[in-house]
Design an enzyme around this catalytic site. Structure first.
Site, PDB file in Angstrom:
ATOM      1  N   ASN A  34       7.258  -3.854  -3.921  1.00  0.00           N
ATOM      2  CA  ASN A  34       8.298  -2.849  -4.207  1.00  0.00           C
ATOM      3  C   ASN A  34       9.321  -2.896  -3.066  1.00  0.00           C
ATOM      4  OD1 ASN A  34       9.810  -0.559  -4.716  1.00  0.00           O
ATOM      5  ND2 ASN A  34       8.175   0.879  -4.143  1.00  0.00           N
ATOM      6  N   LYS A  41      12.062  -1.304  -2.830  1.00  0.00           N
ATOM      7  CA  LYS A  41      12.761  -0.020  -2.672  1.00  0.00           C
ATOM      8  C   LYS A  41      14.266  -0.242  -2.562  1.00  0.00           C
ATOM      9  CE  LYS A  41       8.650   1.756  -0.433  1.00  0.00           C
ATOM     10  NZ  LYS A  41       8.033   2.815   0.344  1.00  0.00           N
ATOM     11  N   HIS A  55       6.681   6.989  -8.650  1.00  0.00           N
ATOM     12  CA  HIS A  55       6.432   6.701  -7.230  1.00  0.00           C
ATOM     13  C   HIS A  55       6.581   8.011  -6.450  1.00  0.00           C
ATOM     14  CE1 HIS A  55       6.918   5.118  -3.180  1.00  0.00           C
ATOM     15  NE2 HIS A  55       6.394   3.980  -3.616  1.00  0.00           N
ATOM     16  N   GLU A  86       8.004   8.715  -3.796  1.00  0.00           N
ATOM     17  CA  GLU A  86       9.365   8.984  -3.300  1.00  0.00           C
ATOM     18  C   GLU A  86      10.230   9.561  -4.414  1.00  0.00           C
ATOM     19  OE1 GLU A  86       9.985   5.062  -1.733  1.00  0.00           O
ATOM     20  OE2 GLU A  86       8.505   5.470  -0.184  1.00  0.00           O
ATOM     21  N   GLU A 114      -1.727   5.584  -4.497  1.00  0.00           N
ATOM     22  CA  GLU A 114      -0.985   5.499  -3.241  1.00  0.00           C
ATOM     23  C   GLU A 114      -1.050   6.838  -2.516  1.00  0.00           C
ATOM     24  OE1 GLU A 114       2.146   2.177  -3.439  1.00  0.00           O
ATOM     25  OE2 GLU A 114       3.071   3.976  -4.213  1.00  0.00           O
ATOM     26  N   GLY A 170       4.414   3.833   4.060  1.00  0.00           N
ATOM     27  CA  GLY A 170       5.447   3.602   5.071  1.00  0.00           C
ATOM     28  C   GLY A 170       5.122   4.196   6.427  1.00  0.00           C
ATOM     29  N   SER A 215       0.887   1.092   3.182  1.00  0.00           N
ATOM     30  CA  SER A 215       0.816   0.270   4.393  1.00  0.00           C
ATOM     31  C   SER A 215      -0.126  -0.938   4.255  1.00  0.00           C
ATOM     32  CB  SER A 215       0.436   1.124   5.604  1.00  0.00           C
ATOM     33  OG  SER A 215       1.412   2.116   5.824  1.00  0.00           O
TER      34      SER A 215
HETATM   35  C1  PEP Z   1       5.174   1.623  -1.656  1.00  0.00           C
HETATM   36  O1  PEP Z   1       6.363   1.504  -1.601  1.00  0.00           O
HETATM   37  O2  PEP Z   1       4.669   1.879  -2.763  1.00  0.00           O
HETATM   38  C2  PEP Z   1       4.361   1.452  -0.447  1.00  0.00           C
HETATM   39  C3  PEP Z   1       3.072   1.511  -0.572  1.00  0.00           C
HETATM   40  O3  PEP Z   1       5.028   1.238   0.736  1.00  0.00           O
HETATM   41  P1  PEP Z   1       4.397   0.673   2.121  1.00  0.00           P
HETATM   42  O4  PEP Z   1       3.593  -0.549   1.769  1.00  0.00           O
HETATM   43  O5  PEP Z   1       5.579   0.348   2.967  1.00  0.00           O
HETATM   44  O6  PEP Z   1       3.527   1.745   2.689  1.00  0.00           O
END
Ligand code: PEP
Length: 261
Positions: free
Chosen positions: A13, A15, A99, A101, A171, A177, A217
């Site tokens: 992803n 973003k 997601h 976010e 997640e 992040g 992460s």
């Molecule tokens: C994500 O964008 O779904 C995500 C898990 O980001 P990151 O790997 O940067 O934590």
């Protein structure tokens, strides 16, 4: 489309990152390595502006394309929105829905997630539905409660054959992040709960065939130990998918872990 969790499923992803030339360069590097990575399902999820150029960089490639969001209506006066048929037209096979976010900054709820899942499936766009708990919810022991509500409300009114087309990405919000990762055991506990819940509600086959991703992460250093867990079928990768070297390394580690399960 019939889905299978026989291979690890790794999605990147991007973003709100990458200009069109940067996106094309990244996907070209991934594509060059793809012949070594055929034992994984690989999906890149660029921003809308780069979808078409990414698609044109991948003719005949096994790498597939997803989008980060869409609106459930087919067309009309919805300024600023993009529909499922438009994503299909731009070459997408997948779309991320709910997601954290989008839930946090753009008001997505389990109800809008549900509408988007229905609209994506109606257009043969496979949904990657994100769920996960906040740090506070984790601390209060409410993780499983939160996950159960997100699944129940997100899947409202869907039938078994539709459920089997949905990829779930667990997640934990506190791990996205932040550099903090759920331990393989913590992640596995939630993944097992999700699989058992699917089996209980929609039958054993739906449970055992479900593709359940972990996100938060994920990096080359933790990909192997996470993917080694029985109920973790892949990863939704944010930051570490923006660089071909780290994304390829994550995929290689996932393939290794899957072979040894
Ligand atoms: C994500 O964008 O779904 C995500 C898990 O980001 P990151 O790997 O940067 O934590």
């Amino acid at each position: 489309m019939i889905m299978s969790n026989k291979k690890p499923f790794i999605a990147g992803n991007w973003k709100m990152s990458k200009t069109i030339p940067e996106a094309v360069e990244l996907v070209r590097e991934l594509n060059e390595a793809s012949s070594e990575l055929t034992e994984a399902e690989i999906v890149v999820i660029p921003p809308f502006t780069a979808l078409n150029d990414v698609k044109n960089t991948l003719p005949g490639s096994s790498i597939q394309i997803g989008a980060q969001n869409f609106f459930w209506e087919e067309k009309g006066a919805y300024t600023g929105e993009i529909s499922a048929p438009m994503l299909k037209d731009a070459g997408c096979a997948y779309v991320v829905i709910g997601h954290s976010e989008r839930r946090q900054y753009f008001g997505e709820t389990n109800e809008t997630v549900n509408k988007k899942i229905k609209a994506s499936l109606a257009h043969e766009l496979l949904p990657i539905m994100c769920i996960g708990e906040s740090f506070e919810e984790k601390e209060k022991g409410k993780t499983i409660n939160k996950i159960e509500t997100q699944i129940t409300e997100g899947f409202e009114g869907l039938e078994k054959k539709e459920i089997s087309q949905i990829i779930i990405a667990y997640e934990p919000i506190w791990a996205i992040g932040t550099g903090l990762t759920a331990t393989p055991n913590q992640a596995e506990d939630v993944h097992r709960f999700i699989r058992n819940k699917l089996a209980e509600n929609y039958g054993n086959e739906t449970g055992s065939c479900a593709i359940i991703l972990y996100g938060g992460s994920v990096k080359p250093a933790n990909s192997y130990s996470l993917l080694k867990e029985e109920d973790i079928n892949g990863a939704l990768v944010g930051g570490a998918s923006l660089n071909s070297e780290s994304f390829i390394e994550i995929i290689k580690e996932a393939i290794k872990a899957y072979k040894e399960k």
